[in-house]
Enzyme design. Structure first.
Site, PDB file in Angstrom:
ATOM      1  N   THR A  97       0.827  -1.209   0.000  1.00 47.26           N
ATOM      2  CA  THR A  97       0.000   0.000   0.000  1.00 47.26           C
ATOM      3  C   THR A  97       0.865   1.264   0.000  1.00 47.26           C
ATOM      4  O   THR A  97       0.709   2.145  -0.850  1.00 47.26           O
ATOM      5  CB  THR A  97      -0.893  -0.008   1.267  1.00 47.26           C
ATOM      6  OG1 THR A  97      -1.633  -1.227   1.249  1.00 47.26           O
ATOM      7  CG2 THR A  97      -1.845   1.155   1.297  1.00 47.26           C
ATOM      8  N   GLU A 124       9.791   9.939   9.178  1.00 45.05           N
ATOM      9  CA  GLU A 124       8.590  10.738   9.456  1.00 45.05           C
ATOM     10  C   GLU A 124       7.316   9.902   9.376  1.00 45.05           C
ATOM     11  O   GLU A 124       6.386  10.066  10.172  1.00 45.05           O
ATOM     12  CB  GLU A 124       8.497  11.903   8.441  1.00 45.05           C
ATOM     13  CG  GLU A 124       7.303  12.797   8.615  1.00 45.05           C
ATOM     14  CD  GLU A 124       7.322  13.575   9.930  1.00 45.05           C
ATOM     15  OE1 GLU A 124       8.235  14.379  10.113  1.00 45.05           O
ATOM     16  OE2 GLU A 124       6.416  13.347  10.773  1.00 45.05           O
ATOM     17  N   GLY A 158      -8.919  -2.591   6.047  1.00 46.55           N
ATOM     18  CA  GLY A 158      -7.470  -2.494   5.830  1.00 46.55           C
ATOM     19  C   GLY A 158      -6.760  -1.502   6.735  1.00 46.55           C
ATOM     20  O   GLY A 158      -5.612  -1.148   6.488  1.00 46.55           O
ATOM     21  N   LYS A 186       4.725   4.263  18.475  1.00 47.89           N
ATOM     22  CA  LYS A 186       4.735   5.653  17.978  1.00 47.89           C
ATOM     23  C   LYS A 186       5.077   6.629  19.103  1.00 47.89           C
ATOM     24  O   LYS A 186       5.817   7.594  18.897  1.00 47.89           O
ATOM     25  CB  LYS A 186       3.368   5.974  17.358  1.00 47.89           C
ATOM     26  CG  LYS A 186       3.090   5.152  16.084  1.00 47.89           C
ATOM     27  CD  LYS A 186       1.633   5.223  15.680  1.00 47.89           C
ATOM     28  CE  LYS A 186       1.334   4.377  14.449  1.00 47.89           C
ATOM     29  NZ  LYS A 186      -0.101   4.180  14.223  1.00 47.89           N
TER      30      LYS A 186
HETATM   31  N1  HSE Z   1      -2.690   0.194  12.285  1.00 46.18           N
HETATM   32  C1  HSE Z   1      -2.260   1.552  12.298  1.00 46.18           C
HETATM   33  C2  HSE Z   1      -3.449   2.425  12.704  1.00 46.18           C
HETATM   34  C3  HSE Z   1      -1.759   1.940  10.926  1.00 46.18           C
HETATM   35  O1  HSE Z   1      -4.577   1.920  12.779  1.00 46.18           O
HETATM   36  O2  HSE Z   1      -3.263   3.591  12.976  1.00 46.18           O
HETATM   37  C4  HSE Z   1      -0.916   3.182  10.911  1.00 46.18           C
HETATM   38  O3  HSE Z   1       0.248   3.091  11.663  1.00 46.18           O
END
Ligand code: HSE
Length: 435
Positions: free
Chosen positions: A14, A128, A186, A204
């Site tokens: 993706t 980033e 997705g 994160k």
């Molecule tokens: N699985 C993550 C989310 C994707 O739902 O934010 C982006 O890091």
């Protein structure tokens, strides 16, 4: 002819296909920003992706061939995971390549090792896209807010979790049911427990905190609590108390150390973060100089994530290209490649309008107004006439379809000249702010 910056992209899922598409579509503008063209010279992928066109680009099924390719200046790692991706990046670094990656788990868990290797080799690593997809939060913290001491950060940094909480609150849906939909759409990680148990958000937050506070990456020290135990009952109760439940990643400097925690959090309805719904991400940063700030946008998806990946490629491209005293051009674009497009006069702006008039309550008034509008090709989307007592002026509220500002002004001038129209006509431009 200026020599292009050569990019090797590994992973054509993706985000990989989004990156190819953005680099190709905006190639001229990007070249003007960098000062040199960016060329995708090598792609490493197990299979092709029908969502992008890679005709004419060298493709290797063995992704390590990209790390070994002497032509490649920047290797872009978009395969995810922490085993093969780690080996690939370390090998590329040992071959002197700069790295761009969207891999939050890899940076959070192995970033210290990767940076040490990169430092020894004198190459850069940019990531980033690893936090909050398209929101440029790392550059904002590291550059735009660099003057500040960061007091705290609170972020909705997992779109899947936020989508689940939003659906539970708005539609009273059960947790498991919404998760199944998020997977089908997705959004969710390959292992959705990463989303619902807060591991993805903790990855994160680890990265955010390091950039905000200059601490080493310490994923294992993040307190992490998921949302899988929440019920619609909790969600509704929170609402009754005037709060909303959000799954937040929080980093805070208490003066004694840094708190790093991910957990469901009730926040007042009145704060903007409470209104961030669905899969969207948002991060509040409170800096001692700037005060509270809010960064909002898509936290995942092909082109939003590619937006951050390509920004890193541009940054590294500039660093490879520029004189050291001009690494980032003052206005973002190089002085000899500025955009010649003119700034448009307000008369040419086209948008819908809200119009409010006060008129006398007598037959034919509305007909006169709508005739003038239609003579000027202005179409009305909605209209409301308010009830009033006695002889008071009658308010008429209208929404138009899109109209050129100069045409609207011409029509309003004629309407204002009608004897039956009292007071000044109010008009407000409408921006739907949809992408
Ligand atoms: N699985 C993550 C989310 C994707 O739902 O934010 C982006 O890091």
């Amino acid at each position: 002819m200026v020599k292009p910056v050569k990019v090797g992209i590994v992973g054509l899922g993706t985000v990989g296909s989004g990156t190819v598409n953005v680099l190709q579509r905006n190639s001229a503008e990007i070249a003007s920003r960098v000062g040199r063209p960016i060329e995708i010279s090598h792609i490493g992928a197990r299979r092709e992706n029908p969502n992008c066109n890679i005709e004419g680009i060298k493709v290797s099924r063995d992704i390590f061939a990209v790390a070994a390719d002497p032509e490649v200046d920047i290797l872009v790692e978009l395969i995810g995971g922490t085993t093969v991706a780690r080996d690939l990046i370390l090998q590329a670094i040992s071959n002197g390549k700069h790295i761009v990656t969207a891999n939050k788990a890899l940076i959070a868990e192995h970033g210290n090792e990767i940076f040490t290797a990169a430092h020894a080799k004198g190459v850069d690593v940019a990531f980033e896209a690893s936090v909050a997809g398209g929101i440029p939060i790392l550059k904002s913290l590291g550059e735009g807010l660099a003057a500040n001491h960061i007091k705290w950060i609170a972020g909705i940094i997992n779109g899947t979790g936020n989508f689940i909480l939003t659906e539970m609150r708005e539609k009273g849906r059960a947790f498991a049911d919404v998760l199944a939909e998020a997977q089908a759409l997705g959004y969710a990680e390959a292992d959705p427990t990463f989303d619902v148990e807060g591991i993805d958000a903790a990855h994160k937050l680890t990265i955010l905190a390091s950039i905000a506070y200059g601490i080493p990456l310490q994923f294992s020290k993040v307190y992490t609590e998921g949302i899988s135990n929440l019920t619609t009952e909790d969600v509704e109760a929170a609402e009754q108390f005037g709060y909303r439940i959000k799954h937040l990643g929080i980093a805070k400097d208490t003066g004694n150390g840094i708190e790093l925690r991910v957990h469901p959090t009730m926040i007042p309805h009145s704060v903007l973060l409470a209104s961030v719904n669905g899969v969207m991400n948002a991060i509040m940063v409170d800096g001692d100089a700037v005060g509270p700030t809010l960064f909002y946008g898509a936290g995942a998806g092909a082109e939003p994530t590619a937006s951050s990946v390509v920004a890193d490629i541009i940054e590294l491209g500039r660093a490879l290209t520029a004189d050291h005293d001009e690494r980032v051009p003052y206005l973002g674009f190089h002085a000899d490649a500025m955009n010649p497009a003119p700034v448009l006069p307000i008369d040419d702006v086209v948008c819908p309008f809200y119009i409010r008039l006060h008129v006398q309550d007598k037959p034919g008034v509305l007909a006169d107004i709508t005739r003038i509008l239609s003579d000027n090709s202005i179409s009305i989307e909605a209209m409301q006439q308010k009830d009033v007592d006695g002889d008071a002026p009658v308010p008429i509220l209208m929404m138009t379809h899109s109209v050129r500002e100069a045409d609207l002004n011409a029509a309003l001038k004629k309407i204002a000249a009608l004897d039956t129209v009292l007071d000044e006509i109010v008009r407000i431009r409408v921006e739907l702010l949809t992408a």
